[in-house]
Enzyme design. Sequence first.
Site, PDB file in Angstrom:
ATOM      1  N   SER A  62     -10.218  -0.214   4.085  1.00  0.00           N
ATOM      2  CA  SER A  62      -9.372  -0.577   5.235  1.00  0.00           C
ATOM      3  C   SER A  62      -8.704   0.671   5.764  1.00  0.00           C
ATOM      4  O   SER A  62      -7.999   1.345   5.030  1.00  0.00           O
ATOM      5  CB  SER A  62      -8.322  -1.581   4.792  1.00  0.00           C
ATOM      6  OG  SER A  62      -8.948  -2.738   4.304  1.00  0.00           O
ATOM      7  N   GLU A  84      -3.880   3.638   6.492  1.00  0.00           N
ATOM      8  CA  GLU A  84      -3.800   3.370   5.055  1.00  0.00           C
ATOM      9  C   GLU A  84      -4.556   4.464   4.298  1.00  0.00           C
ATOM     10  O   GLU A  84      -4.227   4.808   3.176  1.00  0.00           O
ATOM     11  CB  GLU A  84      -4.420   2.005   4.748  1.00  0.00           C
ATOM     12  CG  GLU A  84      -4.241   1.553   3.306  1.00  0.00           C
ATOM     13  CD  GLU A  84      -4.808   0.138   3.077  1.00  0.00           C
ATOM     14  OE1 GLU A  84      -5.525  -0.031   2.068  1.00  0.00           O
ATOM     15  OE2 GLU A  84      -4.551  -0.758   3.918  1.00  0.00           O
ATOM     16  N   ARG A 109       0.825  -1.199   0.000  1.00  0.00           N
ATOM     17  CA  ARG A 109       0.000   0.000   0.000  1.00  0.00           C
ATOM     18  C   ARG A 109       0.862   1.253   0.000  1.00  0.00           C
ATOM     19  O   ARG A 109       0.571   2.235   0.708  1.00  0.00           O
ATOM     20  CB  ARG A 109      -0.973   0.017   1.173  1.00  0.00           C
ATOM     21  CG  ARG A 109      -1.905  -1.166   1.242  1.00  0.00           C
ATOM     22  CD  ARG A 109      -2.889  -1.194   0.091  1.00  0.00           C
ATOM     23  NE  ARG A 109      -3.616  -2.458   0.122  1.00  0.00           N
ATOM     24  CZ  ARG A 109      -3.154  -3.584  -0.419  1.00  0.00           C
ATOM     25  NH1 ARG A 109      -1.997  -3.581  -1.074  1.00  0.00           N
ATOM     26  NH2 ARG A 109      -3.859  -4.703  -0.335  1.00  0.00           N
TER      27      ARG A 109
HETATM   28  C1  LIG Z   1     -15.549  -0.253   0.337  1.00  0.00           C
HETATM   29  C2  LIG Z   1     -14.093  -0.049  -0.022  1.00  0.00           C
HETATM   30  C3  LIG Z   1     -13.287  -1.152  -0.298  1.00  0.00           C
HETATM   31  C4  LIG Z   1     -11.936  -0.979  -0.608  1.00  0.00           C
HETATM   32  N1  LIG Z   1     -11.167  -2.076  -0.880  1.00  0.00           N
HETATM   33  C5  LIG Z   1      -9.854  -1.906  -1.168  1.00  0.00           C
HETATM   34  C6  LIG Z   1      -9.030  -3.033  -1.446  1.00  0.00           C
HETATM   35  O1  LIG Z   1      -9.479  -4.184  -1.476  1.00  0.00           O
HETATM   36  N2  LIG Z   1      -7.702  -2.823  -1.702  1.00  0.00           N
HETATM   37  C7  LIG Z   1      -7.154  -1.548  -1.697  1.00  0.00           C
HETATM   38  O2  LIG Z   1      -5.947  -1.405  -1.923  1.00  0.00           O
HETATM   39  N3  LIG Z   1      -7.916  -0.455  -1.441  1.00  0.00           N
HETATM   40  C8  LIG Z   1      -9.249  -0.620  -1.180  1.00  0.00           C
HETATM   41  N4  LIG Z   1     -10.019   0.486  -0.919  1.00  0.00           N
HETATM   42  C9  LIG Z   1      -9.379   1.815  -0.896  1.00  0.00           C
HETATM   43  C10 LIG Z   1      -9.451   2.546  -2.253  1.00  0.00           C
HETATM   44  O3  LIG Z   1     -10.494   2.047  -3.015  1.00  0.00           O
HETATM   45  C11 LIG Z   1      -8.175   2.487  -3.036  1.00  0.00           C
HETATM   46  O4  LIG Z   1      -7.126   3.015  -2.270  1.00  0.00           O
HETATM   47  C12 LIG Z   1      -8.256   3.227  -4.374  1.00  0.00           C
HETATM   48  O5  LIG Z   1      -7.228   2.799  -5.203  1.00  0.00           O
HETATM   49  C13 LIG Z   1      -8.212   4.724  -4.220  1.00  0.00           C
HETATM   50  O6  LIG Z   1      -8.457   5.332  -5.488  1.00  0.00           O
HETATM   51  P1  LIG Z   1      -9.244   6.717  -5.612  1.00  0.00           P
HETATM   52  O7  LIG Z   1      -9.245   7.106  -7.038  1.00  0.00           O
HETATM   53  O8  LIG Z   1     -10.570   6.636  -4.937  1.00  0.00           O
HETATM   54  O9  LIG Z   1      -8.274   7.683  -4.809  1.00  0.00           O
HETATM   55  P2  LIG Z   1      -8.671   8.983  -3.975  1.00  0.00           P
HETATM   56  O10 LIG Z   1      -9.299   8.560  -2.692  1.00  0.00           O
HETATM   57  O11 LIG Z   1      -9.413   9.940  -4.821  1.00  0.00           O
HETATM   58  O12 LIG Z   1      -7.203   9.572  -3.674  1.00  0.00           O
HETATM   59  C14 LIG Z   1      -6.289   8.857  -2.859  1.00  0.00           C
HETATM   60  C15 LIG Z   1      -4.957   9.611  -2.896  1.00  0.00           C
HETATM   61  O13 LIG Z   1      -4.419   9.556  -4.213  1.00  0.00           O
HETATM   62  C16 LIG Z   1      -4.168  10.883  -4.713  1.00  0.00           C
HETATM   63  N5  LIG Z   1      -4.437  10.843  -6.151  1.00  0.00           N
HETATM   64  C17 LIG Z   1      -5.631  10.685  -6.778  1.00  0.00           C
HETATM   65  N6  LIG Z   1      -5.461  10.673  -8.119  1.00  0.00           N
HETATM   66  C18 LIG Z   1      -4.105  10.821  -8.337  1.00  0.00           C
HETATM   67  C19 LIG Z   1      -3.285  10.901  -9.519  1.00  0.00           C
HETATM   68  N7  LIG Z   1      -3.790  10.858 -10.749  1.00  0.00           N
HETATM   69  N8  LIG Z   1      -1.932  11.059  -9.353  1.00  0.00           N
HETATM   70  C20 LIG Z   1      -1.387  11.120  -8.113  1.00  0.00           C
HETATM   71  N9  LIG Z   1      -2.113  11.073  -6.944  1.00  0.00           N
HETATM   72  C21 LIG Z   1      -3.460  10.919  -7.073  1.00  0.00           C
HETATM   73  C22 LIG Z   1      -5.116  11.789  -3.937  1.00  0.00           C
HETATM   74  O14 LIG Z   1      -4.640  13.114  -3.886  1.00  0.00           O
HETATM   75  C23 LIG Z   1      -5.098  11.111  -2.564  1.00  0.00           C
HETATM   76  O15 LIG Z   1      -3.942  11.528  -1.865  1.00  0.00           O
HETATM   77  C24 LIG Z   1     -11.381   0.345  -0.648  1.00  0.00           C
HETATM   78  C25 LIG Z   1     -12.195   1.456  -0.403  1.00  0.00           C
HETATM   79  C26 LIG Z   1     -13.535   1.264  -0.088  1.00  0.00           C
HETATM   80  C27 LIG Z   1     -14.386   2.469   0.176  1.00  0.00           C
END
Ligand SMILES: Cc1cc2nc3c(=O)[nH]c(=O)nc-3n(C[C@H](O)[C@H](O)[C@H](O)COP(=O)(O)OP(=O)(O)OC[C@H]3O[C@@H](n4cnc5c(N)ncnc54)[C@H](O)[C@@H]3O)c2cc1C
Length: 312
Positions: free
Chosen positions: A218, A307, A169
């Site tokens: 998580s 995380e 992560r």
């Molecule tokens: C119900 C649920 C289940 C989940 N299950 C998992 C799982 O199984 N495994 C897992 O790893 N995660 C899981 N997650 C967490 C999440 O889905 C992941 O971390 C996901 O990859 C985040 O992507 P996002 O686009 O929503 O990021 P955001 O929440 O929008 O951003 C996260 C971070 O990334 C930065 N960011 C966004 N876009 C960019 C870009 N283009 N370049 C650089 N930085 C950027 C943002 O500024 C922020 O700091 C889960 C979340 C939920 C709500």
Amino acid sequence: MDSLYKELQQFGDVSLRKFLAKFTTFKIGGPADRYVEVTDTKKFTDLLNFLSGRGVDYFLLGGGSNVLLPDNGLRGVVIRVKTNKMTVDGNMIMAEAGVSFGAVVTKAVQQSLTGLEWATGLPGTVGGAVRGNAGAVGGDIAHSVSKIKIWQDSEIVELTPDDCAFGYRDSMFKRSTTVVLAAWFTLSPGNPRESLAVMQEILKKRAGHYPSYPSAGSFFKNIPLKDWPHPTSELPAAFVEAGRVPAGWITEQAGLKGLAVGGAMVSREHGNFLINHKDATQADVLALVEEIKAKVYNTSGVELEEEVQIVK
Ligand SMILES: Cc1cc2nc3c(=O)[nH]c(=O)nc-3n(C[C@H](O)[C@H](O)[C@H](O)COP(=O)(O)OP(=O)(O)OC[C@H]3O[C@@H](n4cnc5c(N)ncnc54)[C@H](O)[C@@H]3O)c2cc1C
């Protein structure tokens, strides 16, 4: 209308004082002073050049599924990354940063390609997944991605996975202002029927495992076995095999399921999900986090690490 607002319009749809909660899975977050939705990568990089040239603070928002945003919102500019191009070339899929990861998984199966089934049901975008080295059921971005296009200090370059210093992560993106623009996934020829069967299994597990309340997934990182302060012989064999002690198991052992502060609570279904069970604020969640960390440390001597990206 302030001049910055007018200038920002050349890059995308602009709004002032846009409430951010609805753009997050946690449903928490006050207004952004300025909010810009970018759908085109050239305009995205032009905007980054413009803001960094002006010294204006900005925050990138992808799917909002791994962030806990502040109650009073964000100053500067919030860039909602909605770039959405996806192409297929043989076994390789290119997806821009704003593409939902679910769409990439679906595209792979449609193209009879295998290797991304692990990401079934993963919320969020490609950009957020690469930054956090998202992973599940034994798979992760680090082992799926073959090339990453980034923006850094007005330069656009292509990186290899090794350049990204991926860890559990984790990646170098978490310690820099580098922006993910697109990623390439090199997959293998597969059998869609088999892929769909695997994906259905994963979806079933997720549905039974994850709470239905708003959350950011998580909340704490699982603990690597090397950092576990007690004899591993006392641990369930599955944890020893996986090389990690689940944070959800640790909070459960400490009796924290159901612990609540204001509208925030430790899910009764999953000890590592903090949920917004009723109009939770960031302040509620942060107070709950402090309580969890203290209780876990007092009962097991373990220091939990977030995380979820806590934005202040
Ligand atoms: C119900 C649920 C289940 C989940 N299950 C998992 C799982 O199984 N495994 C897992 O790893 N995660 C899981 N997650 C967490 C999440 O889905 C992941 O971390 C996901 O990859 C985040 O992507 P996002 O686009 O929503 O990021 P955001 O929440 O929008 O951003 C996260 C971070 O990334 C930065 N960011 C966004 N876009 C960019 C870009 N283009 N370049 C650089 N930085 C950027 C943002 O500024 C922020 O700091 C889960 C979340 C939920 C709500």
